[in-house]
Structure formats: C-alpha cells, structure tokens
Design a protein around this motif. Structure first.
Motif, PDB file in Angstrom:
ATOM      1  N   PRO A   1      -4.897   0.610  -6.853  1.00  0.00           N
ATOM      2  CA  PRO A   1      -4.676  -0.839  -6.895  1.00  0.00           C
ATOM      3  C   PRO A   1      -5.156  -1.486  -8.188  1.00  0.00           C
ATOM      4  O   PRO A   1      -4.614  -2.511  -8.613  1.00  0.00           O
TER       5      PRO A   1
ATOM      6  N   GLN B   1       0.823  -1.207   0.000  1.00  0.00           N
ATOM      7  CA  GLN B   1       0.000   0.000   0.000  1.00  0.00           C
ATOM      8  C   GLN B   1       0.859   1.260   0.000  1.00  0.00           C
ATOM      9  O   GLN B   1       0.520   2.250  -0.661  1.00  0.00           O
TER      10      GLN B   1
ATOM     11  N   LEU C   1      -6.530  -5.185  -2.896  1.00  0.00           N
ATOM     12  CA  LEU C   1      -5.512  -5.434  -3.921  1.00  0.00           C
ATOM     13  C   LEU C   1      -6.000  -6.576  -4.809  1.00  0.00           C
ATOM     14  O   LEU C   1      -6.305  -7.663  -4.308  1.00  0.00           O
TER      15      LEU C   1
END
Length: 338
Positions: A75, A65, A106
């Motif tokens: 993402p 992140q 993700l």
C-alpha cells in the motif's frame, strides 16, 4: 522484496488506484504513470445508494486490496486514486469511504468521480465529447475538458430513463397484456411474456370476467421491483428481429428517445467523439444505428464498463498526462487482466 518491486528491477515507483464502483460489482485497477496495469481486484456493490455507505466502502476496500495483492504491491506505493460511482452526489464528502481505507492501512484518500465520466473516458482519451448509456436506465452526457458539463435523463424508472432496458421491458408488459386483454392487436410479445413468466396462457379465470393469465401476471409482476422489468427487454428485441410489428415499434421508439437525449447534449463547438454504453446500445445494432445517426460524421465507440476510465481519471487527477499511448496501454493491459 515484493513481486512488484522485483518486476520493476528493484525501483520503487508511484502507482495509482482507479475504482469503478457499480451497483452490481466493484472493480479496481492498480496502474503505473505509463498506463501499465499491474493488478486488478473485484468485490460486490460499491454504490452507496443501493448497498449503503458501510457495505459500499467495504467492497471498495476489498477490491483495492485485491488489486494490490494481484500486483504484489505494498500500500505504501500508492500515490493517489479515485472511485467512480453513481450516487456519489449524495455522499460528496468521502469520509464514509476513506476512513475505512485508512483504518486498513491504505495511505491515500480517494476522490469521488461520476461513473458517467469514467464510462466516457474508458472509450477515449479525448477531453470533450458525448456519451449515451442505456442499460437498466438511460442517460446522455456532454463532457468538456474532462468534466461532465451537462446531463440529460437518468431520472429513474418513475420519472425518465426513456429508451432504457427498464423502459423497453415495461412496454413489453403493457403491450403484451393489452393484446391479451383485447385492448390491442395480437402480438408475439404476449406468448413470449407469459413464457418468460412461466404462466399458463389458458389458466382459468379467478376474477370474474378477467382471463386467469392476466391476473397471474399482475399478481407476479407487482411483487417485482420496477427496475426488474429490464430483464424482459430481450423479449422485445427478439420479437422485433422476427418481424413482430408491435415489438419493432417499441424498439424504434426506444431508439428515438435515446437519439433525442443525445441531440439535447450537442454543442456547436464539440463535434465528438460519441461513446455508447449499456446493453441496449452495445448489443442492439438497430438501436445504435438510429441513435448514431444524430452524429453521422462520428463512428460511435462502444464501452462495456468504466474501469479504464477510472484508471484514466486516477492518473489525470494525480497530475499525469494521459497521452494516446498511455491510454492505449491502459486499455490493453487492463483488458489482459479481465
């Protein structure tokens, strides 16, 4: 529009996530197919053995992140990724890692890769060659077609790691105390060891017939985890540079052990390159020279971590050809973000 998309002139493109998940820290790099690093991130230990799978997965997520945030990327732009880590052999199924990543948004599933392969591919884009890594532990590998073909040592403090920082530190303690105990010739290691441990060399005896300094060293060192002896290795290297015979013998024996590990990896059809990693090899020229003599036609390439190799692997596993130019760009742009 994100910073990432603005940087690319409004064109959304695939990017890849390479993660070097070590026992001390986890680092992530977000890269483009041409090798440009857009962002990096860092977190704590990503080793599922030492940190536990839950904490390791959280640190991989945090580093990932952070790399996305550093790049200003969403993402959804992720196409693929890998996580290079030690200990992955006991957790080959990666659900423990990917489930938390998916839950956090993700969209990719990371493939686990050996950290030793990432170390090799951090130094070279070549498909075949050798690596010797000597830090706290010690291991040598042979790489063929971008895969680990053979590994020697790396067996840990109890069963191996000959020539490692642990091994050298252990020898410092053994020889330093043996000299103080009268079982070996005097050596500068004794005073240096007691100084490092903040112990009084003239401490009065607390056990009948035994010097107090020895007993205090025993009491202290048996509270350490064995691998922590690696922090005493610099004592040997410094004493060897100053000419202490015992220290020089220890350093020489360490170098010969690492050279033997490299020799065990050699194959007739692979001439090199040879990559050196870990502080024992990258910071001790005397050791590196002795080990490197095993392949005198090759100039060892030094590497300090596996992040470039992790990014290299992320691209390769994603179907991208990593040319010399792409590799050079990975190396340069990741270094610029350290």
């Amino acid at each position: 529009m994100s910073t990432f998309v603005k940087r690319l002139g409004g064109i959304v493109t695939n990017c890849y996530l390479g993660i070097d998940a070590g026992g001390t820290s986890t680092r992530a790099a977000l890269v483009l197919p041409d090798g440009t690093c857009l962002g990096t991130g860092r977190a704590g230990s990503g080793n599922p053995i030492s940190a536990g799978p839950e904490l390791a997965a959280q640190n991989v997520l945090t580093a990932s992140q952070a790399a996305l945030a550093n790049a200003g990327a969403e993402p959804s732009l992720l196409a693929d990724g890998i996580a290079a880590m030690a200990g992955s052999r006991v957790a080959r199924e990666a659900d423990w890692l990917n489930d938390p990543l998916h839950a956090a948004g993700l969209p990719i599933s990371l493939t686990l890769e050996p950290d030793l392969l990432a170390a090799f591919l951090s130094a070279t884009p070549q498909p075949d060659g050798y690596a010797v890594v000597a830090g706290t532990g010690a291991v040598a590998v042979r790489v063929r077609n971008f895969e680990l073909e053979r590994v020697t040592d790396g067996l840990g403090w109890l069963l191996g790691d000959a020539g490692s920082g642990f091994w050298v530190g252990h020898q410092v303690v053994r020889h330093g105390l043996a000299a103080l105990d009268g079982r070996a010739d005097p050596t500068a290691l004794t005073d240096a060891l007691l100084t490092a441990l903040d112990l009084d060399p003239d401490a009065p005896a607390e056990v009948e017939g035994r010097p107090g300094a020895i007993q205090h060293a025993v009491d202290l060192l048996y509270t350490w985890r064995p691998v922590e002896l690696a922090q005493l290795a610099p004592i040997a290297f410094e004493a060897a540079r100053e000419g202490d015979a015992t220290a020089r013998a220890i350093v020489h024996e360490a170098a010969l052990a690492l050279r033997a590990a490299l020799a065990a990896m050699l194959a007739p059809d692979i001439s090199g390159p040879v990559v050196f990693g870990g502080s024992v090899l990258t910071q001790q020229p005397t050791v590196a020279e002795i080990v490197g003599a095993q392949l005198p036609e090759q100039e060892p390439i030094l590497t300090t971590d596996g992040l470039v190799g992790a990014a290299n692997l992320a691209l390769r596993r994603g179907g991208i050809t990593v040319t010399e130019a792409v590799f050079d760009r990975l190396t340069e742009t990741i270094a610029a973000r350290r």
